[in-house]
Design an enzyme around this catalytic site. Sequence first.
Site, PDB file in Angstrom:
ATOM      1  N   CYS A  83       5.816 -41.389  76.183  1.00  0.00           N
ATOM      2  CA  CYS A  83       5.172 -41.933  77.375  1.00  0.00           C
ATOM      3  C   CYS A  83       3.639 -41.847  77.287  1.00  0.00           C
ATOM      4  CB  CYS A  83       5.740 -41.252  78.618  1.00  0.00           C
ATOM      5  SG  CYS A  83       5.525 -42.255  80.085  1.00  0.00           S
ATOM      6  N   HIS A 184      11.527 -40.718  78.318  1.00  0.00           N
ATOM      7  CA  HIS A 184      11.441 -39.252  78.215  1.00  0.00           C
ATOM      8  C   HIS A 184      12.734 -38.596  77.717  1.00  0.00           C
ATOM      9  CE1 HIS A 184       7.574 -38.557  80.330  1.00  0.00           C
ATOM     10  NE2 HIS A 184       7.862 -39.716  80.895  1.00  0.00           N
ATOM     11  N   GLU A 186      13.120 -35.807  76.504  1.00  0.00           N
ATOM     12  CA  GLU A 186      13.123 -34.360  76.790  1.00  0.00           C
ATOM     13  C   GLU A 186      13.701 -34.060  78.172  1.00  0.00           C
ATOM     14  OE1 GLU A 186      10.645 -36.340  77.084  1.00  0.00           O
ATOM     15  OE2 GLU A 186       9.262 -35.696  78.648  1.00  0.00           O
TER      16      GLU A 186
HETATM   17  N1  GLN Z   1       1.423 -43.502  83.668  1.00  0.00           N
HETATM   18  C1  GLN Z   1       1.034 -42.497  82.714  1.00  0.00           C
HETATM   19  C2  GLN Z   1      -0.186 -42.961  81.910  1.00  0.00           C
HETATM   20  O1  GLN Z   1      -0.576 -44.081  82.009  1.00  0.00           O
HETATM   21  C3  GLN Z   1       2.172 -42.172  81.776  1.00  0.00           C
HETATM   22  C4  GLN Z   1       3.333 -41.605  82.558  1.00  0.00           C
HETATM   23  C5  GLN Z   1       4.170 -40.602  81.808  1.00  0.00           C
HETATM   24  O2  GLN Z   1       3.755 -40.039  80.792  1.00  0.00           O
HETATM   25  N2  GLN Z   1       5.325 -40.310  82.344  1.00  0.00           N
HETATM   26  O3  GLN Z   1      -0.744 -42.198  81.194  1.00  0.00           O
END
Ligand code: GLN
Length: 202
Positions: A83, A184, A186
């Site tokens: 992410c 995610h 994890e």
């Molecule tokens: N929206 C976050 C970003 O732009 C990422 C979200 C996440 O890691 N769950 O950095």
Amino acid sequence: MTKRLKTKIGLLALQGSFREHIAILKKIGAKTVEVRLPEQLEGIDGLIIPGGESTTIGKLAVDFGLLEKLRAFGREKAIWGTCAGAIFLSKDSFQAAHRQQPLLELMDITVERNAFGRQIASFETDVEFPALREISPDETPFHAIFIRAPLIASVAGDAEILSTLPDGRIVAAQQGRLLATVFHPELTGDDRVHRYFLSLVE
Ligand code: GLN
């Protein structure tokens, strides 16, 4: 006689969901180290950059003198970004055509931040992830959790697509030992992506 040492995985622990990764890695028998300072990268075999807020992770990495060290690490060893971590690994990230945040620029992927918008910022869905069959006979789709997730808008160079949503939008990619997932793993009980990452490390 040689003693087989455990694989040691660093977790970039500046901000975000690094503790959840540590719990899964321990379960599958890897050693873990929290990384906040450049010298803590020494002696580790691979690194995970967790989800969180990519602008915060990037700024802290600059403040802690980690940016160049992380780039050098990623040119030799495995890094997995989940992410926000996937955003930080990318060559380019954008949000409504606005670009401005420190990036590692290691992976030939372009990432669109917060691509699912605000109202439906978080959702769960099953995705096909065929590469997982290399480490597990389990052919069930991967249950992917998206939290204000980005999308991988494009892959270039040697970067390959590992997983997409049913409509073809890219949610995981790999380039050599570099791995990016916008969801995610994890936060699920499924350790297959962690074991896949360990296979890239070893
Ligand atoms: N929206 C976050 C970003 O732009 C990422 C979200 C996440 O890691 N769950 O950095």
